[in-house]
Write a protein that holds these residues in place. Structure first.
Motif, short mmCIF file in Angstrom:
data_model
loop_
_atom_site.label_atom_id
_atom_site.label_comp_id
_atom_site.label_asym_id
_atom_site.label_seq_id
_atom_site.Cartn_x
_atom_site.Cartn_y
_atom_site.Cartn_z
N SER A 78 0.84 -1.20 0.00
CA SER A 78 0.00 0.00 0.00
C SER A 78 0.87 1.24 0.00
N ALA A 79 0.29 2.35 -0.39
CA ALA A 79 1.00 3.62 -0.40
C ALA A 79 0.02 4.72 -0.02
N THR A 80 0.41 5.53 0.94
CA THR A 80 -0.44 6.65 1.38
C THR A 80 0.22 7.96 1.01
N ARG A 140 -0.42 12.20 1.22
CA ARG A 140 -1.22 13.29 1.78
C ARG A 140 -0.81 14.57 1.06
N GLU A 147 -5.99 13.00 2.15
CA GLU A 147 -5.14 11.81 2.16
C GLU A 147 -5.75 10.71 1.29
N THR A 178 -5.04 6.60 0.12
CA THR A 178 -4.28 5.36 0.28
C THR A 178 -4.63 4.41 -0.85
N TYR A 179 -3.61 3.97 -1.57
CA TYR A 179 -3.77 3.00 -2.64
C TYR A 179 -3.25 1.65 -2.12
N SER A 180 -4.03 0.60 -2.29
CA SER A 180 -3.64 -0.72 -1.78
C SER A 180 -3.81 -1.77 -2.86
N ASP A 188 -8.69 4.43 -0.83
CA ASP A 188 -9.40 5.01 0.32
C ASP A 188 -9.04 6.49 0.39
N GLU A 231 -8.62 11.09 -5.79
CA GLU A 231 -7.72 9.95 -5.86
C GLU A 231 -6.83 9.97 -7.10
N GLN A 277 4.87 6.31 -3.21
CA GLN A 277 5.58 6.52 -1.95
C GLN A 277 6.71 7.54 -2.09
N TRP A 283 3.00 4.95 9.22
CA TRP A 283 2.36 3.85 9.95
C TRP A 283 3.43 2.82 10.27
#
Length: 234
Positions: free
Chosen positions: A23-25, A27, A48, A50-52, A66, A97, A123, A182
């Motif tokens: 995953s990569a978040t 912001r 923010e 988040t791609y998973s 998300d 997104e 990332q 995280w």
């Protein structure tokens, strides 16, 4: 007790490695700049995404997304308030997104394949980019901020039509901001906070929950078919 602590530490580290690998978040701060009778007006918000990697064998989607944040609010004083929603306009890649991917020149404004490689690229994102006004999320205003049914779409190239003479949108930028790492966020070590103040402008938003602006669960008759999720997510 000592063994339990070691086990929890190993499990915690394993989960952290998995999250980092699949995953990569990112912001980012979306900023809108305008002029009202020659005077500058600025509004911004931190969002923010988040791609998973999707590991569901039934689903055909390569990844899941998300989004957390709120619509960006640009206060134009006595002329009214402009909102940049968490929803794309006619440009399918102008939603929250995808706008960040387009800003940083991902081909087609999408997460590239293979997914894991694309996550690594996300990332590594950093810096600030100019945005084309025609590629912004859906812009709206309310004739009456206290009445959700008075919402209207706004043309980014013609704010005068919605807000009167002397009002124009001059610039839009997107800047990557620290998101925190995280699992350190679990113990309060976070980056720049996600914006959470839209209730100050739209007092009725919390009351409609996840429904459409008219309060119903169906889009029938809803202005622009907008629901509360277009103004706030997460």
């Amino acid at each position: 007790m000592k063994r339990l602590g070691i086990f929890l530490a190993i499990a915690f580290a394993g989960v952290a490695v998995y999250v980092a690998a699949f995953s990569a978040t990112v912001r980012y701060r979306l900023t809108l700049e305008a002029e009202v009778d020659g005077r500058p007006k600025i509004g911004s918000g931190v969002i923010e995404v988040t791609y998973s990697k999707n590991n569901d064998p039934i689903s055909q989607a390569e990844f899941s997304i998300d989004v957390r944040g709120e619509a960006v609010v640009l206060d134009l004083g006595s002329r009214g308030t402009l909102f940049a929603l968490l929803k794309g306009d006619s440009d399918s890649r102008s939603g929250p997104e995808y706008i960040v991917l387009r800003a940083f020149d991902f081909p087609g404004g999408a997460l590239p394949s293979p997914v894991v490689s694309g996550l690594r690229q996300v990332q590594r994102l950093s810096g600030k980019r100019e945005l084309r006004l025609t590629s912004l999320p859906l812009l709206v205003r309310f004739r009456d901020l206290n009445d959700p049914m008075t919402v209207e779409k706004v043309d980014p190239l013609n704010l005068e039509k919605s807000f009167g003479p002397g009002v124009k949108l001059t610039r839009a930028t997107l800047e990557i901001v620290p998101a925190g790492i995280w699992p350190l966020s679990w113990i309060g070590i976070t980056g720049e906070p996600i914006t959470k103040n839209i209730d100050d402008k739209l007092s009725w938003l919390k009351g409609i929950g996840g429904r459409y602006l008219h309060g119903g669960s169906s889009a029938r008759g809803a202005p622009l078919e907008l629901d509360s999720g277009d103004f706030r997510k997460g």
